[in-house]
Scaffold this active site. Structure first.
Site, PDB file in Angstrom:
ATOM      1  N   THR A 116      -0.527  -1.763   3.896  1.00  0.00           N
ATOM      2  CA  THR A 116      -0.440  -2.919   3.011  1.00  0.00           C
ATOM      3  C   THR A 116      -1.830  -3.250   2.496  1.00  0.00           C
ATOM      4  O   THR A 116      -2.837  -2.785   3.051  1.00  0.00           O
ATOM      5  CB  THR A 116       0.183  -4.124   3.747  1.00  0.00           C
ATOM      6  OG1 THR A 116       0.302  -5.239   2.850  1.00  0.00           O
ATOM      7  CG2 THR A 116      -0.653  -4.538   4.947  1.00  0.00           C
ATOM      8  N   CYS A 117      -1.918  -4.032   1.430  1.00  0.00           N
ATOM      9  CA  CYS A 117      -3.212  -4.433   0.878  1.00  0.00           C
ATOM     10  C   CYS A 117      -2.993  -5.667   0.017  1.00  0.00           C
ATOM     11  O   CYS A 117      -2.205  -6.535   0.367  1.00  0.00           O
ATOM     12  CB  CYS A 117      -3.842  -3.288   0.081  1.00  0.00           C
ATOM     13  SG  CYS A 117      -2.850  -2.709  -1.311  1.00  0.00           S
TER      14      CYS A 117
END
Length: 284
Positions: free
Chosen positions: A239-240
């Site tokens: 994720t980011c």
């Protein structure tokens, strides 16, 4: 480095193979809105010979309020066909920063069932620093058919991520900077809370890269993941901020031979805007 047509290839490999009829080159440069850069204009100002421009924001799901979400299959097939890419092609994708947004397009093609795609290690800067030329002309494009078989195990939605965070049966790996992960820095997109998904681990994407923006070796990557407290025996979720740099970690996982990874497409742009979703700050 060891060239792998399914993960990473060097500029030397590309130069030796770019004239092969089955090779297709994509420029997938993308920048944060605050940078006020136009990647398509930059592409026309100079790109690797025979490259075509892959517009990450255009080839996405415009029905969603979230940025550059995975496009519907029909839209993906239509846009890719118009780029002259189809079954049997070896794709090499790069970006103008080195190794940044190209990984997102690598992941998208893999999600759509096309495995013969590799990221150009070090991207356009490495290509130029190695003494290779750039071009301003566009190649002649002929429509090609591509068969799509979505691998839905490679993408997770918010419900799946929330479930994984609660059960702790996955390693959720956040590619954002440590300050953003800890909640000490505000998000570049307005209206988002600061912090991270509970029970996730932080590994800023640039930690898996060398100074020249090439990816570190398999042994180095394995050590980096382990030192970040990540159990590589568990399936991983990357994720980011908006699903771009998370793909750099996905590529790194694939390079070390770990295939049980998924990308949280909505990432913090989705999680951070809903007050009903729990967040954590600091290292916890």
């Amino acid at each position: 480095m060891q060239n792998d047509p399914k993960t990473l290839v060097s500029s030397k490999w590309l130069k030796s193979n770019m004239s092969e009829p089955h090779v297709r080159i994509l420029d997938a440069s993308w920048h944060l809105p605050a940078e006020k850069r136009d990647p398509q204009k930059e592409f026309y100002d100079g790109h690797i010979p025979n490259a075509r421009f892959f517009d990450i924001d255009d080839i996405s799901d415009h029905r969603s309020t979230l940025p550059h979400m995975v496009p519907p299959i029909e839209k993906f097939m239509s846009r890719v066909r118009a780029l002259g890419i189809g079954d049997g092609h070896q794709i090499v994708v790069y970006d103008s920063k080195g190794l940044f947004s190209a990984a997102r397009v690598w992941w998208l093609f893999r999600l759509m069932g096309h495995e013969t795609i590799a990221v150009l290690d070090g991207g356009l800067p490495k290509w130029i620093s190695d003494g290779n030329s750039i071009d301003t002309t566009a190649p002649t494009i002929r429509d090609r058919h591509m068969t799509v078989h979505q691998n839905l195990q490679m993408v997770y939605d918010v419900t799946q991520v929330a479930h994984a965070a609660k059960l702790r049966d996955h390693e959720i790996i956040d590619a954002r900077s440590t300050a953003r992960f800890r909640g000490e820095a505000s998000e570049p997109r307005p209206g988002l809370r600061s912090g991270h998904i509970p029970n996730s681990k932080n590994l800023p994407f640039n930690h898996v890269l060398n100074n020249d923006q090439t990816m570190k070796s398999v042994d180095e990557l394995t050590k980096i993941f382990t030192n970040a407290g990540i159990d590589l025996k568990k399936p991983a979720i990357t994720t980011c901020g908006s699903g771009i740099t998370a793909a750099v970690l996905s590529l790194a996982l694939e390079k070390i031979g770990k295939s049980d990874h998924a990308l949280y497409d909505g990432s913090w742009t989705e999680w951070g805007q809903f007050p009903t979703l729990d967040i954590s700050t600091g290292d916890g």
